[in-house]
Design an enzyme around this catalytic site. Structure first.
Site, PDB file in Angstrom:
ATOM      1  N   LYS A 210      59.927   5.334 -23.120  1.00  0.00           N
ATOM      2  CA  LYS A 210      60.491   6.354 -22.269  1.00  0.00           C
ATOM      3  C   LYS A 210      59.742   7.593 -21.852  1.00  0.00           C
ATOM      4  CE  LYS A 210      64.640   9.401 -22.798  1.00  0.00           C
ATOM      5  NZ  LYS A 210      66.059   9.778 -23.545  1.00  0.00           N
ATOM      6  N   GLU A 216      52.208   5.106 -31.153  1.00  0.00           N
ATOM      7  CA  GLU A 216      52.178   3.736 -31.349  1.00  0.00           C
ATOM      8  C   GLU A 216      51.772   2.772 -30.096  1.00  0.00           C
ATOM      9  OE1 GLU A 216      54.186   5.737 -32.763  1.00  0.00           O
ATOM     10  OE2 GLU A 216      54.462   5.171 -34.787  1.00  0.00           O
ATOM     11  N   GLY A 271      66.793   6.580 -26.432  1.00  0.00           N
ATOM     12  CA  GLY A 271      65.920   5.379 -26.969  1.00  0.00           C
ATOM     13  C   GLY A 271      66.842   4.077 -27.316  1.00  0.00           C
ATOM     14  N   ARG A 272      67.481   4.377 -28.296  1.00  0.00           N
ATOM     15  CA  ARG A 272      68.605   3.530 -29.028  1.00  0.00           C
ATOM     16  C   ARG A 272      69.605   2.856 -28.194  1.00  0.00           C
ATOM     17  NH1 ARG A 272      68.339   8.375 -31.275  1.00  0.00           N
ATOM     18  NH2 ARG A 272      70.019   9.434 -31.764  1.00  0.00           N
ATOM     19  N   GLU A 357      69.548   6.464 -36.606  1.00  0.00           N
ATOM     20  CA  GLU A 357      68.986   7.463 -35.881  1.00  0.00           C
ATOM     21  C   GLU A 357      70.093   8.564 -35.192  1.00  0.00           C
ATOM     22  OE1 GLU A 357      66.089   7.083 -32.461  1.00  0.00           O
ATOM     23  OE2 GLU A 357      64.596   6.975 -34.191  1.00  0.00           O
ATOM     24  N   HIS A 388      72.178 -16.313 -50.917  1.00  0.00           N
ATOM     25  CA  HIS A 388      71.305 -16.714 -51.748  1.00  0.00           C
ATOM     26  C   HIS A 388      70.286 -15.613 -52.134  1.00  0.00           C
ATOM     27  CE1 HIS A 388      73.117 -20.687 -51.923  1.00  0.00           C
ATOM     28  NE2 HIS A 388      73.180 -20.516 -50.503  1.00  0.00           N
ATOM     29  N   LYS A 508      55.374  12.996 -37.470  1.00  0.00           N
ATOM     30  CA  LYS A 508      54.475  12.530 -36.397  1.00  0.00           C
ATOM     31  C   LYS A 508      53.587  13.710 -36.213  1.00  0.00           C
ATOM     32  CE  LYS A 508      57.753  10.685 -32.914  1.00  0.00           C
ATOM     33  NZ  LYS A 508      58.413  10.827 -31.837  1.00  0.00           N
TER      34      LYS A 508
HETATM   35  O1  F6P Z   1      61.328   7.225 -33.398  1.00  0.00           O
HETATM   36  C1  F6P Z   1      61.633   8.312 -32.483  1.00  0.00           C
HETATM   37  C2  F6P Z   1      61.814   7.548 -30.970  1.00  0.00           C
HETATM   38  O2  F6P Z   1      61.776   8.927 -30.039  1.00  0.00           O
HETATM   39  C3  F6P Z   1      62.991   6.796 -30.860  1.00  0.00           C
HETATM   40  O3  F6P Z   1      64.142   7.511 -30.534  1.00  0.00           O
HETATM   41  C4  F6P Z   1      62.690   6.003 -29.616  1.00  0.00           C
HETATM   42  O4  F6P Z   1      63.496   4.751 -29.455  1.00  0.00           O
HETATM   43  C5  F6P Z   1      61.275   5.674 -29.991  1.00  0.00           C
HETATM   44  O5  F6P Z   1      60.576   6.787 -30.712  1.00  0.00           O
HETATM   45  C6  F6P Z   1      60.377   5.063 -28.787  1.00  0.00           C
HETATM   46  O6  F6P Z   1      60.038   6.186 -27.991  1.00  0.00           O
HETATM   47  P1  F6P Z   1      59.607   6.088 -26.554  1.00  0.00           P
HETATM   48  O7  F6P Z   1      60.281   4.944 -25.596  1.00  0.00           O
HETATM   49  O8  F6P Z   1      59.578   7.343 -25.727  1.00  0.00           O
HETATM   50  O9  F6P Z   1      58.206   5.494 -26.544  1.00  0.00           O
END
Ligand code: F6P
Length: 543
Positions: A210, A216, A271-272, A357, A388, A508
């Site tokens: 987003k 990452e 995002g979620r 979240e 199990h 972060k």
């Molecule tokens: O972990 C925090 C967060 O902002 C989530 O809410 C989101 O889904 C994820 O990081 C990834 O964010 P982006 O789509 O901006 O890379």
């Protein structure tokens, strides 16, 4: 929309529920069922092809009445309507919360700042569909002229969990000559293993973020570019092998992806809550545009149900209220999600972000510290595997763990008696949890006296059973929307902002600072607490 409401713990329904809890806490589900032979049929609801049996909950008519009154006093309906009409209910980020617009049919109108968002959604959907057709048919060629065979989604959190879950859930409907991989972790192993057997000239990367700034994802995207260019050599190859899914055109261009190859969405998609936006491009590539549109129509059907059905028959509202009931009055700390459908193996992980979240918040919308519990911990595994492993604790441990069992009348892979056996376990587990086995029953089986306590099942452990015909794209949409709106209902009652996520920020920031210290040539100043300083030092000398 901001109607003045009493703080939650001062509302009449809340206080009545506290008193009522004292009475019902001592009642066993055995007695509740014995007193009302029709209970198993009465406490059910059905909508959009999803059947919910909530009779094995520790409730009676009074509980339901009070929970529904709580929803009323908490303004759940007003808040829901504000969401649907595009009001900026995510107040800490000053954003509308409009995932429902992502699946609104063409022609419907939802305005934000005067602009119709549904039309924008459909423009992107059409662009996604055109692109998907080209990839799926082999018309889109990689830089060396070969068709794309492998699709690697790079994203994390909502830009990964939804796509992975949907890919696994809908695998039955996927085009099997395309290989899908999902890279999320900054651990280099994730990327290395995802591409180990792929060749760059047949591989397409979807960089899904987003913000397009997530550490990452950007690290993995840069590694992907280096990996691709190692064999494709020319920068011009990037346009054929990388597309972006983002709200941030500026950063996409900076990365080197042509914004013509970008699929956009908007700040009002959390995002979620984004698996049905352009973030779902991998899903559309896998199952095809028609199935993706079916997925959206399933979401929409549940939206309509949530928006228009009286609360006593409203599935997400009932599910949300029951969670509040256990979290706040029985002090239950977790909810187990137990899909009896192998294709839903990533569904519990997906729900973890959606629920935790969203509702892992400790202050109200006004910023006051809450004096009640908010979001419980969600977890789970598919059945029967979990039986199990951890079910022992659910049956005989000391904690109350409400469970959601999810099952289907039909399997997508009929195989002898497998499906009947699977479903027998759903019904058996819910029955065993609710009714247990008394000491007398154990003794009557001839169990030696010393083993009787070990073999007693207290029962009185609550569960919901959610059933549907079979797992289709539309059904998946309904199921996800069911939980989205249940989470919404909880958040509205708890009076929290279910749509921000400030709690992920501090880690972060600290990681960025510590990364500099791990990589610095000179010994960094001991600027942390003694534990963190020592850990950094130990890593520096050992790496
Ligand atoms: O972990 C925090 C967060 O902002 C989530 O809410 C989101 O889904 C994820 O990081 C990834 O964010 P982006 O789509 O901006 O890379």
């Amino acid at each position: 929309m901001a109607t003045e409401r009493k703080p939650l713990a001062e509302r009449a329904a809340w206080q009545a529920l506290q008193k009522h809890h004292q009475q019902i806490a001592g009642k066993h589900l055995r007695d509740l069922f014995a007193a009302d032979p029709a209970r198993g049929e009465r406490y059910t609801a059905e909508a959009a092809g999803i059947f919910l049996d909530y009779s094995k909950n520790r409730i009676d008519d009074e509980t339901l009445k009070l929970l529904l009154q709580l929803a009323e006093e908490s303004g759940v309906a007003e808040r829901r309507d504000a969401m649907f009409s595009g009001e900026k209910i995510n107040i800490t980020e000053n954003r509308a919360v409009l995932h429902v617009a992502l699946r609104a049919p063409k022609g419907e109108k939802i305005l934000v700042d005067g602009e119709d968002q549904v039309a924008l959604v459909h423009e992107v959907l059409e662009k996604m569909a055109g692109f998907s057709e080209k990839i799926r048919s082999g018309e889109w060629k990689g830089y060396t002229g070969k068709p794309i065979k492998n699709i690697v989604n790079i994203g994390i959190g909502g830009s990964d969990l939804g796509p992975v879950m949907a890919y696994e859930a809908l695998k039955h409907y996927t085009q099997r000559d395309l290989t899908f991989r999902f890279v999320s972790n900054v651990d280099g192993t994730d990327f290395a293993e995802a591409v180990i057997d792929l060749s760059a000239d047949e591989t397409l990367f979807l960089v899904a973020s987003k913000t397009f700034t997530t550490l990452e994802t950007m690290t993995n995207a840069h590694s992907a570019r280096t990996w691709a260019l190692a064999s494709l050599k020319e920068d011009a190859a990037i346009a054929k092998h990388f597309v972006a899914i983002s709200t941030n055109a500026k950063e996409v261009a900076k990365f080197g992806i042509d914004t013509a190859n970008m699929f956009g969405f908007w700040d009002w998609v959390g995002g979620r809550y984004s698996m049905d936006s352009a973030i779902g491009l991998s899903t559309m590539l896998a199952i095809g545009p028609d199935n993706f549109y079916d997925l959206l129509s399933g979401f929409h059907e549940m939206d309509v149900h949530f928006k228009s059905t009286p609360f006593e028959k409203n599935l997400p509202v009932l599910l949300g209220l029951l969670t509040v009931w256990y979290a706040d009055f029985f002090n239950a700390q977790t909810v187990a999600i137990l899909p009896y459908e192998q294709y839903l193996k990533r569904f519990p992980a997906y729900l973890q972000q959606l629920t935790m979240e969203s509702n892992g918040k400790h202050v109200t919308l006004e910023g006051a510290t809450v004096n009640y519990e908010t979001g419980p911990i969600y977890w789970g595994e598919p059945g029967t595997n979990g039986q199990h492993s951890f079910y022992q604790l659910i049956h005989q441990g000391t904690r109350l763990i409400p469970c959601d069992f999810i099952g289907f009348f039909k399997t997508l892979n009929p195989l002898g008696r497998h499906h009947d056996m699977l479903m027998a376990n759903v019904f058996a587990q819910a029955e065993a949890l609710a009714f247990g086995k008394t000491a007398d029953q154990v003794k009557a089986e001839g169990v030696p006296e010393n083993l009787v306590p070990h073999k007693v099942f207290e029962g009185n452990r609550p569960s919901n059973v959610i059933l549907a015909d079979k797992l289709t794209p539309a059904l998946l949409g309904k199921l996800v929307a069911l939980y989205e709106h249940a989470v919404f209902t909880q958040g509205a009652i708890w009076n929290i902002d279910s749509f921000d996520q400030w709690g992920v920020e501090l880690g972060k920031v600290l990681a960025t600072r510590i990364l500099g210290e791990l990589e610095a040539e000179k010994e960094p100043a001991a600027g942390h607490d003694s534990s963190t300083n020592a850990l950094i030092q130990k890593y520096r000398v050992s790496k």
